[in-house]
Design an enzyme around this catalytic site. Structure first.
Site, mmCIF file in Angstrom:
data_model
loop_
_atom_site.group_PDB
_atom_site.id
_atom_site.type_symbol
_atom_site.label_atom_id
_atom_site.label_comp_id
_atom_site.label_asym_id
_atom_site.label_seq_id
_atom_site.Cartn_x
_atom_site.Cartn_y
_atom_site.Cartn_z
ATOM 1 C CG HIS A 50 -2.081 -0.932 0.941
ATOM 2 N ND1 HIS A 50 -3.167 -0.974 1.970
ATOM 3 C CD2 HIS A 50 -2.426 -2.132 0.049
ATOM 4 C CE1 HIS A 50 -3.604 -2.179 1.613
ATOM 5 N NE2 HIS A 50 -3.367 -2.707 0.368
ATOM 6 C CD GLU A 52 -1.220 3.237 3.770
ATOM 7 O OE1 GLU A 52 -2.263 3.086 4.531
ATOM 8 O OE2 GLU A 52 -1.119 3.483 2.571
ATOM 9 C CB SER A 168 -22.136 1.664 -37.795
ATOM 10 O OG SER A 168 -21.774 0.485 -37.650
ATOM 11 C CB THR A 196 -22.478 -5.645 -30.386
ATOM 12 O OG1 THR A 196 -23.589 -4.731 -30.108
ATOM 13 C CG2 THR A 196 -21.234 -4.893 -30.785
#
Length: 362
Positions: A50, A52, A168, A196
């Site tokens: 992390h 710190e 398109s 799609t």
């Protein structure tokens, strides 16, 4: 420099890992002593140290008596890494300036209280609005156990995505399409409907990461040689189907290592809310819906979309039969129309990029 100045620098550090830390938040940290930054760090990827911890390691003994600027409250619990709050106390930090409380119920103020009980001065809420916006994906995911969802469409000025006969390519410019592809890097996954896939056979890749791909396919009509399945880790492919799917074909996809999610239906369609919860359990925290019009409309109707990305080309098709960018919402009057708030416009060459949050009536 003021607390806001230091926190802004910590935020810029955090943003270096945009799109890389999911399902963890982006976090930046600075160690400041005698008005000088002596160490810094940011969380680079999920499972890594992390922010710190990286900053304290760089500061070493100088951390004692220093001020730590942290964009998010340090973690209180054991997760992939030990609690950071204990490392802060052990390092001898005298003052912690925190941008915002951690919305994770496992922390959510508990680290702040522990720091105070250990005699550490704590300031909370510096640059909070900016930090909440930067980590909007994490906040939605950790508080609701649903992914943060953005719906994207590219359209003409009159809201069309294709001519009446389905053509398109291309509504927007190559520059705009490159811009849109680069934004895919910010997400964990892309979601599209089977129509799609069958019509356009897209690859749905992101330029700089192995993005996950989610296909809504009730009857498992996807072709086994579809481009989006080629050259990718099968584990990054998620096909959401129903009990109507061909069982032999389903087993073949599973044997290849793909994730097949058999979903319940609602009003004859895949139950999107159920699916999103299932995807969140697989630590998918953000999803970009890229089509088609019925999928976007269904997600909006189900109150599942948080933000819209709309690319607008200065073109007019002018046909009622041309395909619209969104389908499935029914408003009897203008006052019932869906609204966007906090709208942002950006010009990309001759095209426009519009971004806005879906306004929810609560």
């Amino acid at each position: 420099m003021t607390d806001r100045d230091y926190m802004h620098k910590a935020l810029q550090l955090a943003l270096k890992a945009k799109g890389c830390t999911s399902p963890n938040p982006m976090v930046g940290a600075l160690v400041v002593k005698n008005n000088r930054i002596i160490a810094e760090g940011f969380h680079r990827y999920c499972g890594g140290d992390h922010a710190e911890i990286i900053a304290l390691r760089e500061a070493k003994a100088q951390a004692k008596g220093a001020t730590l600027y942290l964009t998010l409250e340090p973690c209180f619990h054991f997760g992939r890494t030990p609690p950071c709050v204990d490392a802060i106390i052990k390092a001898g930090i005298k003052h912690v300036v925190i941008g915002m409380k951690d919305p994770n119920p496992l922390t959510n103020g508990r680290s702040i209280n522990k720091l105070k009980k250990a005699g550490v001065k704590v300031t909370v809420g510096v640059l909070e609005n900016e930090l909440r916006q930067a980590n909007e994906v994490f906040i939605k995911y950790i508080s609701s156990r649903l992914p943060f969802v953005v719906a994207k469409c590219a359209q003409t000025l009159d809201g069309k995505i294709a001519t009446a006969n389905g053509r398109s390519k291309w509504i927007t410019s190559g520059r705009t399409r490159d811009f849109a592809r680069n934004l895919r890097n910010d997400f964990d996954a892309i979601l599209v409907g089977i129509n799609t896939v069958l019509k356009d056979d897209p690859r749905l890749n992101a330029p700089h990461k192995a993005i996950k791909k989610i296909i809504l396919d009730q009857r498992l009509r996807i072709k086994e040689n579809a481009k989006l399945l080629k050259g990718v880790n099968p584990a990054n492919c998620f096909i959401a189907t129903t009990a109507k799917a061909d069982r032999k074909k389903l087993k073949r996809f599973e044997h290849k290592g793909m994730n097949i999610i058999v979903c319940p239906t609602k009003n004859g369609l895949i139950n999107l809310r159920w699916l999103l919860r299932a995807l969140a359990r697989k630590e998918i925290a953000s999803i970009l819906i890229e089509g088609g019009a019925h999928v976007i409309g269904s997600a909006l109707k189900g109150d599942l979309v948080d933000k819209m990305h709309i690319y607008i080309a200065p073109k007019i098709l002018g046909s009622q039969k041309a395909l619209s960018s969104i389908d499935g919402l029914k408003a009897d009057n203008i006052n019932q129309s869906l609204k966007l708030k906090d709208v942002f416009f950006q010009k990309i060459g001759e095209d426009f990029f519009l971004q806005g949050y879906v306004h929810r009536h609560r």
